[in-house]
Enzyme design. Structure first.
Site, PDB file in Angstrom:
ATOM      1  N   GLU D  78      49.747  49.107  14.610  1.00  8.09           N
ATOM      2  CA  GLU D  78      49.916  49.721  13.292  1.00  8.09           C
ATOM      3  C   GLU D  78      51.392  49.795  12.898  1.00  8.09           C
ATOM      4  O   GLU D  78      52.248  50.091  13.723  1.00  8.09           O
ATOM      5  CB  GLU D  78      49.327  51.137  13.295  1.00  8.09           C
ATOM      6  CG  GLU D  78      47.825  51.180  13.511  1.00  8.09           C
ATOM      7  CD  GLU D  78      47.037  50.658  12.312  1.00  8.09           C
ATOM      8  OE1 GLU D  78      47.626  50.556  11.213  1.00  8.09           O
ATOM      9  OE2 GLU D  78      45.837  50.339  12.484  1.00  8.09           O
ATOM     10  N   CYS D 141      43.147  59.003  14.455  1.00  7.58           N
ATOM     11  CA  CYS D 141      44.085  57.977  14.931  1.00  7.58           C
ATOM     12  C   CYS D 141      45.423  58.097  14.221  1.00  7.58           C
ATOM     13  O   CYS D 141      46.475  58.207  14.845  1.00  7.58           O
ATOM     14  CB  CYS D 141      43.494  56.577  14.721  1.00  7.58           C
ATOM     15  SG  CYS D 141      42.111  56.223  15.833  1.00  7.58           S
ATOM     16  N   HIS D 165      45.253  49.744  17.349  1.00  6.65           N
ATOM     17  CA  HIS D 165      43.808  49.846  17.137  1.00  6.65           C
ATOM     18  C   HIS D 165      43.104  48.666  17.805  1.00  6.65           C
ATOM     19  O   HIS D 165      43.565  47.528  17.717  1.00  6.65           O
ATOM     20  CB  HIS D 165      43.478  49.838  15.637  1.00  6.65           C
ATOM     21  CG  HIS D 165      43.329  51.204  15.056  1.00  6.65           C
ATOM     22  ND1 HIS D 165      44.074  51.673  14.006  1.00  6.65           N
ATOM     23  CD2 HIS D 165      42.499  52.235  15.408  1.00  6.65           C
ATOM     24  CE1 HIS D 165      43.713  52.918  13.724  1.00  6.65           C
ATOM     25  NE2 HIS D 165      42.749  53.282  14.554  1.00  6.65           N
TER      26      HIS D 165
END
Lengths: 200, 200, 200, 200
Positions: D78, D141, D165
């Site tokens: 991310e 998350c 992820h």
């Protein structure tokens, strides 16, 4: 010519079914051909019975059944009806289909008699997303498509018949996680499809 | 209030860009508020320059940039602009972005000042598929969104600004492999979004 | 029993075809049944010719053709082969298919003789994503599936035959925009499918 | 170097969470660097508390939080954590998040310090589908990712931190309607990602 076009009533918890909504909005005449509109119940065998009665009464040249294919982004004329039914969702009679063949002595599959490639070309030319589909699934849509083909084979050999799947309406997928199509585009797509079918 | 709403010109080989098409079809006034429409070039930095000039000239209360997000099935107001640009496709100047920060001294991200949740609620109520998006990507759309936020932070602190992504038009995806939305639905969605923004 | 299992060679610019990779990794015997592995060319009619020769030579009880269905996320045994071929991509002979019927006097569709539901159940039990597919498309995969069914109908009535589509390998979709499946999972899925087929 | 890598426990009705399964399978040392593995609860704020305690105790050079992004087909490091939480699903405490900012005085977004582009390149080179993600969503998350960045900003300025992820495991999506990834591929992907991070 005389065209019988049918749309399913709402099912699966939906309040509306784009199929019958779009069918209802069609004109009564297209290029001088008579359009007969019929709502059919989303019920195995019962839907076929209702269509048979309309065929016997109206003696149409063409039968087009319209159903919803939630998740598709285009209008999709179907190529083949298959002799198989399955599905865990109950139909509008409250029961799901008995898994297996639809007609014990029927062929495995029947191709449509509609000019599906020309229909797709006509829709795209009109700016409507369209594509041929090679599977109408195994639920009520394929069931009705198959039953009409089976009738045609055994009783109405001059009939041309086929099935067109249409997407969700925008109002059915408000979070936009699945594609949808505006009702006016559906009606426009069905209209040019009918024109292509009668011109064939 | 005065609302400046912008749409990108066509890019990436497309003949039309739904963004400017939808913006052009908006009325000049919504609920008594003045709507100023502006076409912006799909070019890094240049697009921001054009918007800055319009902000300086028009002194709008709200700026909404509209862009196409091909593949989405809903109108998606964006939550955050990020200080990063990348992408291998050339913009309309023929060059791709230099990968990296947009503004050397800018924050990593800026939240929009628009009431995106209320806008989504209003669109869904109007039957238009809508959802908040948490990423405007890293191409020209995010770039312009970020640059307007950066200007706001440093020069126009009273401005409310944001970005709305819209889907492909049906005509852009004739094979239906990707979702699309009718132009009239886009215009309706932008209109109720503007109403929600001015009412906030 | 004797099982002939085939996999296509690479095509469409890909360097590998998961079909033949997975087939090659199968053991030579499963539950005491002989597994005969065959690579077939991704060429219309030619692939069927190669399979016919192997059937004549080996006289297998079961024929399973394996092909790649890029974009699917599960191993999908096919329900029906259809008498239609189309596609704009050239096959490995450099030519695309002549659009139309595969066999002038063939049925519109032939159901597989494989116990596809049991195969799917067995794969899921083994932790492998699996689902029945109702369309093998209109390209070389469906072509070969249809041709073997047509042969069976006219020449090898005791044969059981079918087609299994497998996903991309991870290495084929490095950007992850389309689903893939690990080779070892493909081999495991094919193995339990073969067990289900011989047990049927 | 010392790398703290965390995985969430199962939530949302799932029996396993690929995040902690993959983390547990990592070696205790990679390229001479110590790997400290930590299971964290899928609970807002509580997860951050557990990670803070581990940071204080272990003083790692790098923190990588791993979570499941059901529906993605690639491992996705991310880019940015955002100061916003929302979601209607209850976390493992039985409550959903209070919609709004995570930290009242936090920045809108924080970029990761991990070399996400190099990590993606390394994974693809290893044959693992990988892509940078520009949104970690607004659930636990992103929450944990943001909280670690917030801690870093205020207390641990030398820390490098980020979030990765991973997809569903095959066993979680047996009908194959959504993509999945084999556990061994996840472990391989995390391993080369860690190598890329320590080499940066």
């Amino acid at each position: 010519m005389k065209i019988l076009i049918t749309g399913f009533d709402p099912f699966g918890g939906e309040k509306i079914n784009p199929a019958i909504e779009a069918v209802k909005k069609l004109p009564d005449e297209i290029d001088g051909n008579q359009i007969i509109k019929l709502e059919v119940p989303t019920i195995f065998y019962q839907s076929a019975k209702v269509v048979r009665e309309a065929i016997e009464k109206e003696r149409p040249d063409i039968v087009i059944n319209v159903g919803q294919a939630g998740g598709r982004a285009a209008i999709t004329p179907e190529r083949i009806a298959i002799n198989f039914q399955a599905g865990s969702t109950p139909d509008n009679s409250g029961k799901g289909p008995k898994e297996g063949k639809i007609e014990a002595d029927g062929a495995d599959g029947y191709f449509t008699q509609l000019p599906i490639k020309k229909m797709v070309t006509a829709m795209r030319k009109a700016g409507i997303p369209a594509e041929i589909s090679n599977s109408a699934g195994t639920y009520v849509c394929n069931h009705l498509f198959y039953e009409v083909q089976y009738m045609r084979r055994h009783e109405f050999p001059n009939l041309k018949a086929g099935f067109i799947h249409i997407p969700f309406l925008p109002d059915q997928v408000k979070n936009g996680r699945r594609p949808s199509m505006n009702l006016s585009d559906m009606v426009a797509g069905l209209t040019v499809s009918i024109k292509a079918a009668v011109a064939d």
